[in-house]
Design an enzyme around this catalytic site. Sequence first.
Site, mmCIF file in Angstrom:
data_model
loop_
_atom_site.group_PDB
_atom_site.id
_atom_site.type_symbol
_atom_site.label_atom_id
_atom_site.label_comp_id
_atom_site.label_asym_id
_atom_site.label_seq_id
_atom_site.Cartn_x
_atom_site.Cartn_y
_atom_site.Cartn_z
ATOM 1 N N ASP A 1 39.032 32.181 49.549
ATOM 2 C CA ASP A 1 39.937 31.480 48.713
ATOM 3 C C ASP A 1 41.497 31.415 49.309
ATOM 4 O O ASP A 1 41.847 32.720 49.858
ATOM 5 C CB ASP A 1 40.483 32.402 47.020
ATOM 6 C CG ASP A 1 39.257 32.225 46.205
ATOM 7 O OD1 ASP A 1 38.038 31.503 46.250
ATOM 8 O OD2 ASP A 1 38.800 33.103 45.637
ATOM 9 N N LYS B 1 32.239 32.156 42.972
ATOM 10 C CA LYS B 1 31.561 32.655 41.703
ATOM 11 C C LYS B 1 30.421 33.920 42.359
ATOM 12 O O LYS B 1 30.427 34.613 42.060
ATOM 13 C CB LYS B 1 31.021 31.756 41.143
ATOM 14 C CG LYS B 1 32.112 30.658 40.542
ATOM 15 C CD LYS B 1 32.001 29.875 38.906
ATOM 16 C CE LYS B 1 30.992 30.779 37.785
ATOM 17 N NZ LYS B 1 33.085 31.506 37.662
ATOM 18 N N GLY C 1 37.526 34.236 26.215
ATOM 19 C CA GLY C 1 38.904 35.158 26.750
ATOM 20 C C GLY C 1 39.532 35.825 26.547
ATOM 21 O O GLY C 1 38.174 36.761 26.579
ATOM 22 N N ASP D 1 32.991 35.850 36.148
ATOM 23 C CA ASP D 1 32.087 36.918 36.663
ATOM 24 C C ASP D 1 32.360 37.633 37.116
ATOM 25 O O ASP D 1 31.170 38.386 36.948
ATOM 26 C CB ASP D 1 32.956 36.520 38.856
ATOM 27 C CG ASP D 1 33.110 34.390 39.439
ATOM 28 O OD1 ASP D 1 32.626 33.472 38.773
ATOM 29 O OD2 ASP D 1 33.830 34.500 39.871
ATOM 30 N N GLY E 1 43.653 37.799 42.209
ATOM 31 C CA GLY E 1 42.779 37.751 43.060
ATOM 32 C C GLY E 1 41.684 37.906 42.823
ATOM 33 O O GLY E 1 41.285 38.858 41.844
#
Length: 274
Positions: A12, A39, A194, A224, A259
């Site tokens: 990433d 993922k 969410g 995830d 992150g």
Amino acid sequence: MSVVVVGAVNNDLVVRVPRIAAPGSTVVATASSTGPGGKGGNQAAAVARLGGACTLIARVGPDFDPASLSSVDLSCLARDSAPTGLAVVLVDEAGENAITVVPGANARLSPADIPALPGSGVLLASLEVPLDAVLAAARSGWRFVLNPAPAVPLPPELLSRVDVLVPNEHELAVLGAPADLLAAGAGAVVVTLGAAGCRIHRASGTVDVPGHRVATVDTTGAGDAFCATLAWALDTGRDLDEAARLACAAGALATTAVGARAALPTAAEVTALR
């Protein structure tokens, strides 16, 4: 019992921006960092952080660093000459993100890379790898949790083998209504909402599971963490409602640092917030 994760492993590049740039515009970033992602990698790391036994099935390039998944069984990793996948993650001041993925070795995961899975447990898969590899894994007979991200129309056989389907609202718009997914064979549909938590759809009815207020820094990897915790909790014998409550706690906690893996919670932290 254990959890097997099938999915992508990425490197990433996280770029902090005041806002996500509109098409044709330029935004000056305030910071950047690199770290492990994908993922599959994130979900495997999350299961291990919870204390679960986890095996990762994925395909990686020569640039893969096994230390990034030191608590995960990597005996089923396939090695490739193509580079490990790359994800460019833009994170705005509100913690929302936009992600672009270069698949690299992930795109080469095939049914031949899926070993026989003895015993029983929970299989967690996502769709950053080819569908035929995911379908091969789904045929293992293990309890199957599918995170359909990025969303594509699902082949009927794959959908019929899903015990728990975990899309977010955007993915659900591609897949169809929960009632139709249940009619097509999915055992349950857990829609992540969410910060609002999640909604469990079953043939017997719908249950809302509330979210949690936390100091959100970066939502990357929250989904995830949710999926991994759901799979881990099911593997430990919890029912789906309790697993979803724990997953909502994990998803919230995962947003409290920059992150995808920086704030993955322990079982004790998840249970305390739950």
